[in-house]
Design an enzyme around this catalytic site. Structure first.
Site, PDB file in Angstrom:
ATOM      1  N   LYS A 135       0.855  -1.181   0.000  1.00  0.00           N
ATOM      2  CA  LYS A 135       0.000   0.000   0.000  1.00  0.00           C
ATOM      3  C   LYS A 135       0.892   1.231   0.000  1.00  0.00           C
ATOM      4  O   LYS A 135       2.008   1.135   0.506  1.00  0.00           O
ATOM      5  CB  LYS A 135      -0.952   0.019   1.195  1.00  0.00           C
ATOM      6  CG  LYS A 135      -0.372  -0.292   2.578  1.00  0.00           C
ATOM      7  CD  LYS A 135       0.750   0.528   3.149  1.00  0.00           C
ATOM      8  CE  LYS A 135       0.573   1.987   3.344  1.00  0.00           C
ATOM      9  NZ  LYS A 135       1.821   2.618   3.928  1.00  0.00           N
ATOM     10  N   TYR A 219      -4.523   4.356   6.275  1.00  0.00           N
ATOM     11  CA  TYR A 219      -5.030   3.430   7.298  1.00  0.00           C
ATOM     12  C   TYR A 219      -6.356   3.921   7.871  1.00  0.00           C
ATOM     13  O   TYR A 219      -7.242   3.121   8.168  1.00  0.00           O
ATOM     14  CB  TYR A 219      -4.002   3.241   8.424  1.00  0.00           C
ATOM     15  CG  TYR A 219      -2.800   2.407   8.031  1.00  0.00           C
ATOM     16  CD1 TYR A 219      -2.819   1.025   8.168  1.00  0.00           C
ATOM     17  CD2 TYR A 219      -1.650   2.990   7.529  1.00  0.00           C
ATOM     18  CE1 TYR A 219      -1.719   0.254   7.809  1.00  0.00           C
ATOM     19  CE2 TYR A 219      -0.551   2.237   7.167  1.00  0.00           C
ATOM     20  CZ  TYR A 219      -0.596   0.861   7.309  1.00  0.00           C
ATOM     21  OH  TYR A 219       0.496   0.103   6.950  1.00  0.00           O
TER      22      TYR A 219
END
Ligand code: NAD
Length: 371
Positions: A135, A219
């Site tokens: 990511k 996140y």
């Protein structure tokens, strides 16, 4: 990076799993429950690859480390020796496309600076390999779409390294939140940040694609999406960056963003490169589910307040930590033909929202996200 490592609990994951390196010669010969273990080439031997991912192959049931790709010969030598990777399975970036000719390599794990994710994922798929990519999936929606198209064309899996989806407390939080444990969810708050150290690629926009939002704010965003199981309809964002701070010459520091979901849930989220936080709270009509810290490498802590009573919630230690479980998930998908729970579509969904967040902050208005 020091502060980020502290916040994310660096090293703790490996210790918690009781893992030590130097296992690869054993792993090379081993067989998984469903037959041959899936062989991985790790691309980019930086911090996350060498400290978190490579040691955790030892805890995998279906995955083994079989090859390394690096631009630094000394790293290939060091980690090749440490993990028992033969010289024939050590590659420079110039040799990347010849991964194609190595039948031991089933999947390629891209752990490079963000702006290199798309290129190396696409080349890995073209070399006939499954792709696990860190990511953020890439630095734009267009790159994400090109990665999905390349893997689809090659008939290969594409998974994004959203490790929290393999971490037991986050999995429980999803179950409780979506199951209405504290009543229907009305509000989510999610905060992620750390004070970034100067002098790294994360602060160089051509390599990172953006600032805190791409790296750590993702996140908060991903949690808001997985805790609701919904896609936001609208986003509004406010950026606050001290441009006189040399760290933030090309990337943003802080972004606060609000997501509005179809069921009426609102998520108030923070992304920051100048303050230390890691947590979320799911607030329902009867109380809340709190996770703080929520997404570190180890040490997740859950507290639930329901009907006026606040209590910690603890789980037994998992047999596989989130890193090993993540690797094995892709391997099991390769073996069974299933689609990863964090496929390229998941990375693309985050990137669509990130682009909208940047646009909202720049244009100072709400941005609609309907398809
Ligand atoms: P890092 O700087 O420690 O490692 C990056 C590696 O890429 C280095 O070995 C570097 O030599 C190599 N590299 C190759 N080409 C490069 C180039 N042109 N410029 C700069 N470096 C180049 O970074 P990291 O912390 O390991 O992060 C790598 C990726 O992993 C990022 O996408 C990051 O977002 C992701 N990450 C994910 C997690 C997680 O918890 N899922 C944690 C940390 C990092």
């Amino acid at each position: 990076m020091g502060s980020r490592r502290e916040i994310l609990g660096i090293g703790a994951g490996m210790a918690a799993a009781g893992l030590t390196p130097g296992f690869a010669s054993r792993a090379f010969a081993a067989e998984g429950r469903n037959g041959r273990k899936i062989g991985y080439a790790v691309v980019g031997l930086g911090y996350y690859a060498t400290r978190q991912i490579m040691p955790n192959f030892a805890g995998c049931e279906h995955s083994r480390l079989v090859a390394l790709v690096s631009g630094t010969p000394a790293k290939l030598e060091q980690y090749g020796a440490q993990y028992g990777i033969p010289k024939t399975h050590r590659y420079s970036y110039a040799q990347f496309d010849s991964l194609r000719d190595n039948p031991d390599i089933d999947a390629v794990y891209i752990i490079l600076p963000n702006s290199l994710h798309a290129e190396y994922s696409i080349r890995a798929a073209q070399a006939g390999k499954h792709v696990l990519c860190e990511k953020p999936m890439a630095t734009s929606v267009a790159e994400c779409q090109a990665m999905i198209a390349a893997c689809s064309k090659a008939g290969k899996k594409l998974m994004i390294g959203y490790r929290s989806r393999f971490e037991p407390y986050n999995r429980l939080a999803i179950e409780l939140a979506r199951g209405g444990h504290v009543g229907p969810t009305r509000l989510i708050t999610a905060e992620h940040g750390f004070p970034i150290q100067p002098g790294q690629w994360r602060l160089d926009k051509p390599l990172s694609g953006g600032g805190s939002m791409m790296d750590i704010g993702i996140y908060s965003l991903n949690a808001a999406r997985y805790l609701t199981g919904e896609e936001p309809l609208e986003v509004s964002a406010v950026e606050s960056t001290d441009r006189s701070d040399p760290r933030f010459a090309t990337v943003e520091d802080r972004i606060s963003f609000v997501l509005r979901f179809p069921s009426g849930i609102q998520a108030n989220c923070i992304s920051s490169y100048s303050s230390a936080h890691n947590g979320y709270r799911v607030i329902g009509t009867q109380g809340w589910i709190g996770m703080e810290p929520a997404t570190p490498y180890a040490g997740q802590t859950m507290t639930i307040r329901k009907d006026g009573v606040t209590a910690p919630r603890t789980l037994p230690p998992p047999t596989r930590n989130q890193f090993a479980a993540q690797l094995d998930h892709l391997s099991e998908c390769v073996q069974s033909g299933a689609t990863p729970i964090v496929s390229g579509e998941e990375g693309l969904a985050d990137m669509r929202v990130i682009e909208a967040i940047y646009r909202s902050a720049a244009e100072r208005r709400h941005i609609g996200l309907t398809a």
